[in-house]
Design an enzyme around this catalytic site. Structure first.
Site, PDB file in Angstrom:
ATOM      1  N   SER A  98      37.093  42.990  69.123  1.00 21.05           N
ATOM      2  CA  SER A  98      37.728  44.266  68.816  1.00 21.05           C
ATOM      3  C   SER A  98      38.080  45.046  70.074  1.00 21.05           C
ATOM      4  CB  SER A  98      36.766  45.094  67.951  1.00 21.05           C
ATOM      5  OG  SER A  98      37.038  46.467  68.035  1.00 21.05           O
ATOM      6  N   ASP A 169      42.028  41.328  69.930  1.00 19.56           N
ATOM      7  CA  ASP A 169      42.871  42.511  69.789  1.00 19.56           C
ATOM      8  C   ASP A 169      43.744  42.689  71.032  1.00 19.56           C
ATOM      9  OD1 ASP A 169      43.897  45.049  69.436  1.00 19.56           O
ATOM     10  OD2 ASP A 169      41.989  45.971  68.870  1.00 19.56           O
ATOM     11  N   CYS A 207      43.579  54.379  67.329  1.00 19.91           N
ATOM     12  CA  CYS A 207      42.840  53.557  66.374  1.00 19.91           C
ATOM     13  C   CYS A 207      43.570  53.626  65.038  1.00 19.91           C
ATOM     14  CB  CYS A 207      41.420  54.092  66.238  1.00 19.91           C
ATOM     15  SG  CYS A 207      40.524  53.499  64.795  1.00 19.91           S
ATOM     16  N   GLY A 208      43.534  52.522  64.291  1.00 14.87           N
ATOM     17  CA  GLY A 208      44.234  52.465  63.014  1.00 14.87           C
ATOM     18  C   GLY A 208      43.784  53.504  62.016  1.00 14.87           C
ATOM     19  N   ARG A 244      50.390  43.240  63.267  1.00 14.12           N
ATOM     20  CA  ARG A 244      49.782  44.362  62.547  1.00 14.12           C
ATOM     21  C   ARG A 244      50.802  45.489  62.445  1.00 14.12           C
ATOM     22  NH1 ARG A 244      44.585  47.933  64.726  1.00 14.12           N
ATOM     23  NH2 ARG A 244      45.622  49.955  64.526  1.00 14.12           N
ATOM     24  N   ASN A 424      41.745  44.219  57.263  1.00 14.35           N
ATOM     25  CA  ASN A 424      40.675  44.887  57.992  1.00 14.35           C
ATOM     26  C   ASN A 424      39.705  45.525  57.000  1.00 14.35           C
ATOM     27  OD1 ASN A 424      39.032  46.406  59.633  1.00 14.35           O
ATOM     28  ND2 ASN A 424      40.649  47.734  60.423  1.00 14.35           N
ATOM     29  N   LEU A 425      38.519  44.949  56.891  1.00 15.27           N
ATOM     30  CA  LEU A 425      37.454  45.478  56.037  1.00 15.27           C
ATOM     31  C   LEU A 425      36.724  46.561  56.839  1.00 15.27           C
ATOM     32  CD1 LEU A 425      36.286  41.915  55.047  1.00 15.27           C
ATOM     33  CD2 LEU A 425      37.393  43.508  53.446  1.00 15.27           C
TER      34      LEU A 425
END
EC number: 4.1.3.1
Length: 538
Positions: A98, A169, A207-208, A244, A424-425
């Site tokens: 990550s 990532d 960050c997402g 993504r 993405n969990l």
């Protein structure tokens, strides 16, 4: 010694033919390349290098192919360090690295940061390399131990596949297209089997699960994906490229240059307002700042009637005297599908008989960004465009919403039925609030049935480390060594966690065997010889 011109030419065309044959493999049946084999080979050096990560890329592709075919999923989580990777691979078939975790715990400058991708571009590749070297070492260590024992005893010895493929990532690529290519090269050299790259702008990456995300045009992100594939082709590897999209929650975009983005750009419908940025500049010159500027922007936004062009036209049709308003709306939506804003304006003019006021420049931010309305359909639009250039596609989302995940999967598969998806969990989701435990237990399986063949918890490594560290430190402060025995060592022994004998886990036996090999079979300085304290655990 240099090749002659004839030898050079022959070698070049042999390589070109080899690349063309490579691209005919079923691995590439869904991949679009806007460049030629001739161009790729011309960018290679004379020395052919075989990258170990290519073995991992092939392994990963085989895995996701099988999972997608059987409507199941490979699932994993973000790994923090070599200790963690050796425990993960006992049970999981891939490893995730990550950028968020690396930003907070492993920047190559050692300066912690939130997930803004403002760390040096070698940060995540360095973490990949650390884990890859650990995987290779523990694989060697295990093989040596097994082969040191006779065949009949090996069935009782550990036989773990330490070489689980690593997916890492790549954030937004850390710059322009040459930066994307250099980053890709680093990842391949450091052991990554696959990387993901997102469609945010590099200077404003978030960050997402943060606000304020700024997208780049579809065409710009496709260029990034092409750059990844070109670099991997130059290096002769099957690296997986995962696209993504952060468009589900995005509110800004850098440019309107790509017509495929036009349907989601937001404009002002109030012709009586001056452009927002002009108003803000005038206010600043008048000495206003802080809360006063925010109040001016809020007031302008409330009056601007901000909406997408198609919504503005639909509102005009509803307010018109048209006999069959719904038929007019349906015709408009049907005709503008896939059209640019210029084309959509012409269609609206035909239906309404006049032009409507809608200005996408008026609401632009002080940085020059355009307002944007994201959402699941917006993400589908982008995913469909990315699909020919990506092995898997991932839509970042705000919640673990199965209905939304289904909508996205069905939207993508309506155009590209064989497109593999990732999910993405996220630990940013409140899982207890999102769904009951029985649904939590089946969530991965249900997503797998939709085509989400690779799933991951980005920060589980961070959170599990924090949890046990907090629990142990608290108990240790109160109970001393009893806490270590009860919380750590005894559970390690009960669960047969190999790190309980940490000298052996670290490779002490393996190194002893190396020493014996080079000293003729005897070493008086063996690390695991008489006196080693791990004899207490036999």
């Amino acid at each position: 010694m240099s090749l002659s011109v004839e030898q050079e030419e022959q070698k070049y065309w042999e390589e070109v033919e080899a690349v063309k044959q490579w691209w005919k493999d079923s691995r590439w049946r869904y991949t679009k390349r806007p460049f030629t084999a001739e161009q790729i080979v011309a960018k290679r050096g004379n020395l052919k290098i075989e990258y170990p990560s290519n073995v991992q890329s092939k392994k990963l592709w085989k895995l996701v192919e099988e999972k997608f075919k059987t409507k199941t999923a490979s699932f994993t989580y973000g790994c923090l360090d070599p200790t963690m990777v050796t425990q993960m691979v006992k049970y999981l078939d891939t490893v995730y690295v990550s950028g968020w975790q690396s930003s907070s715990t492993a920047s190559s400058t050692d300066e912690p940061s939130p997930d803004l991708a403002d760390y040096p571009m070698n940060t995540v590749p360095n973490k990949v390399n650390q884990l890859w070297m650990a995987q290779l070492f523990h694989d060697r260590k295990q093989r040596e131990e097994r082969l040191r024992n006779p065949k009949e005893k090996r069935a009782s010895l550990a036989n773990i596949d330490y070489l689980a493929p690593i997916i890492a990532d790549a954030d937004t690529g850390h710059g322009g297209l040459t930066a994307v290519m250099k980053l890709t090269k680093l990842f391949i050299e450091r052991g990554a089997a696959g990387i993901h790259i997102e469609d945010q702008a590099p200077g404003t990456k978030k960050c997402g699960h943060m606000a304020g995300k700024v997208l780049v045009p579809i065409s710009e992100h496709i260029n990034r994906l092409v750059a990844i594939r070109a670099q991997a082709d130059i290096m002769g590897t099957d690296l997986l490229a995962i696209a993504r999209t952060d468009s589900e929650a995005a509110t800004l975009i850098t440019s309107t240059i790509d017509p495929r983005d036009h349907a989601f750009v937001v404009g002002s419908t109030n012709p009586n307002l001056e452009p927002l940025n002009d108003l803000m500049i005038a206010a600043e010159r008048a000495g206003k700042n802080g809360a006063e500027l925010q109040a001016i922007e809020d007031s302008w936004t409330a009056k601007a009637g901000l909406k997408r062009f198609e919504d503005a036209v639909i509102d005009q049709i509803k307010a018109s005297s048209a006999a069959n308003k719904q038929a007019a709306i349906d015709a408009f939506l049907r005709e503008i599908k896939g059209k640019s804003n210029k084309e959509a304006r012409a269609i609206a003019r035909q239906i309404l008989g006049t032009d409507i006021f809608w200005d996408w420049d008026a609401p632009r931010t002080r940085e020059g960004y355009y307002r944007y309305q994201g959402g699941c359909q917006c993400a589908i639009n982008r995913a469909v465009a990315f699909a020919p250039f990506a092995d898997l596609i991932w839509m970042e989302s705000k919640l673990p919403d199965y209905a939304q995940a289904k909508e996205f999967a069905e939207g993508v598969h309506a155009v590209w039925p064989q497109q593999k998806l990732a999910y993405n969990l996220s630990p940013s989701f409140n899982w207890k609030a999102a769904m009951p435990r029985d649904e939590q237990e089946t969530y991965i399986r249900r997503l797998g049935e939709l085509g989400y063949c690779w799933q991951f918890i980005t920060l589980a490594g961070l959170h599990t480390t924090a949890l046990i560290s907090d629990q142990f430190a608290k108990a240790y402060a109160k109970q001393g060594m009893r806490a270590y025995g009860e919380l750590v060592q005894e559970p390690e022994m009960e669960n047969k966690v190999d790190v309980v004998t940490h000298q052996k886990w670290s490779g002490a036996n393996y190194v002893d065997e190396l020493l014996k090999m080079v000293t003729g079979g005897v070493s008086s300085t063996s690390a695991m010889g008489k006196g080693v304290t791990e004899d207490q655990f036999k």
